[in-house]
Design an enzyme around this catalytic site. Structure first.
Site, short mmCIF file in Angstrom:
data_model
loop_
_atom_site.label_atom_id
_atom_site.label_comp_id
_atom_site.label_asym_id
_atom_site.label_seq_id
_atom_site.Cartn_x
_atom_site.Cartn_y
_atom_site.Cartn_z
N SER A 76 1.46 -9.78 -0.66
CA SER A 76 1.14 -8.36 -0.55
C SER A 76 1.40 -7.73 0.80
CB SER A 76 -0.33 -8.14 -0.93
OG SER A 76 -1.18 -9.01 -0.18
N LYS A 132 0.80 -1.22 0.00
CA LYS A 132 0.00 0.00 0.00
C LYS A 132 0.84 1.28 0.00
CE LYS A 132 -4.44 -1.34 0.33
NZ LYS A 132 -5.52 -0.83 -0.55
#
Length: 328
Positions: free
Chosen positions: A310, A53
């Site tokens: 991720s 992110k």
């Protein structure tokens, strides 16, 4: 129109250089042998905030500063998040000396809340869904003049995530397929644009939760829809995509070639396998690519395949839960 282009992703790469880690792509000997393929792991777990992110957040804040100057962020920044995005906003804001308020639903695990607070941001717990938390974000923007840093539905955010695709092409130009967790669509969409610009035949595979998969249900309906948010080992893939989604819904429809949903048991097994076999400490959302390969017995023999790991925002308590569910 989603507004995400290869040129924007290349610009994002220049903006975030030196502020975001260029993460390694490593070969998994165990998975490669099991699937008779070349299985590669993209380690976004090595970002300073533990998840991908940060790429989108740094790109957006840097772009705003370029266009409007420091005054644009004088009132501070705010967002709603399932955890990883909020941590990225808090980290970037702290580095810039900008106030930050992160709004989280009560579904977000306590370890992710603590990680955000440790970076100096104010956390507000609102409701039981990300959409409810966004109600407070809207108030902060309207009444206090704070700047919204959206978690996914913005071309600057998606372009930042797309820099992962550029790195994949650098390190594995002959890649055949990428498996990506699918929630709001910024990660899959950005990566898809970057990869398909030069390799249109490369397969982009999205993986969603078996329940509460907002993008999946929206794609089936042909327009954004609301779903009930449920607790999951893959909590980072929860939350809605917004009924007024202006970017990532169209983006995912354009670049995604195949899609699978995975059960809690499959996520648990994948988390444990990645830890035990590859020594990769990952959260549930980061393990869904392997979960799909396992649960749906996908045939990738002879192919070069990348799994996007991720993030690593998982507590030991949750990992123990995964072990029990996986029967390990």
């Amino acid at each position: 129109m989603h507004g995400v282009t290869l040129a924007e992703i290349q610009a994002a790469r220049r903006r975030i250089a030196g502020q975001v880690t260029r993460t390694p792509l490593i070969r998994s000997a165990t998975l490669s042998a099991r699937f008779e393929a070349e299985v590669l792991l993209k380690l976004e777990t090595l970002q300073p905030t533990g998840a991908f992110k940060l790429r989108g957040v740094v790109n957006m804040i840097s772009a705003l500063l370029e266009r409007y100057g420091q005054q644009a962020l004088a009132a501070g920044v705010t967002t709603a998040s399932t955890g990883n995005h909020g941590r990225a906003v808090a980290y970037a804001a702290a580095r810039l000396g900008v106030p930050a308020i992160i709004c989280l639903s009560h579904q977000v695990p306590d370890n992710k809340v603590a990680a955000i607070e440790a970076l100096g941001a104010e956390v507000r717990r609102i409701g039981d869904s990300q959409d409810e938390a966004f109600g407070e974000v809207a108030r902060l923007v309207d009444e206090q003049g704070m700047t919204l840093i959206p978690p996914f539905d913005d071309s600057l955010i998606a372009a930042g995530q797309g820099t992962i695709g550029l790195e994949l092409l650098d390190d594995a130009p002959d890649l055949d397929q990428v498996l990506v967790g699918l929630s709001g669509g910024g990660l899959l969409g950005g990566i898809g644009v970057a990869l398909k610009a030069s390799r249109p035949e490369l397969e982009i595979t999205g993986v969603s939760l078996s329940r509460g998969a907002a993008m999946h249900d929206s794609l089936l309906a042909g327009h954004p829809v609301e779903v009930e948010e449920v607790a999951s080992l893959g909590d980072s893939l929860g939350g809605g995509i917004g009924l007024d989604n202006g970017c990532t819904f169209a983006l995912v429809r354009e670049v995604m070639d195949s899609h699978w949903r995975v059960s809690e048991a499959a996520i648990a097994r994948a988390m444990v396998e990645l830890l035990e076999d590859d020594k990769q400490f990952v959260e549930g959302a980061a393990a869904v690519g392997l979960a799909a390969l396992n649960e749906h017995e996908l045939d990738i023999r002879g192919r070069k395949v990348a799994l996007i790991l991720s993030g690593n925002g998982v507590s030991l308590e949750t990992l123990d839960q995964a072990r029990r569910l996986a029967g390990r």
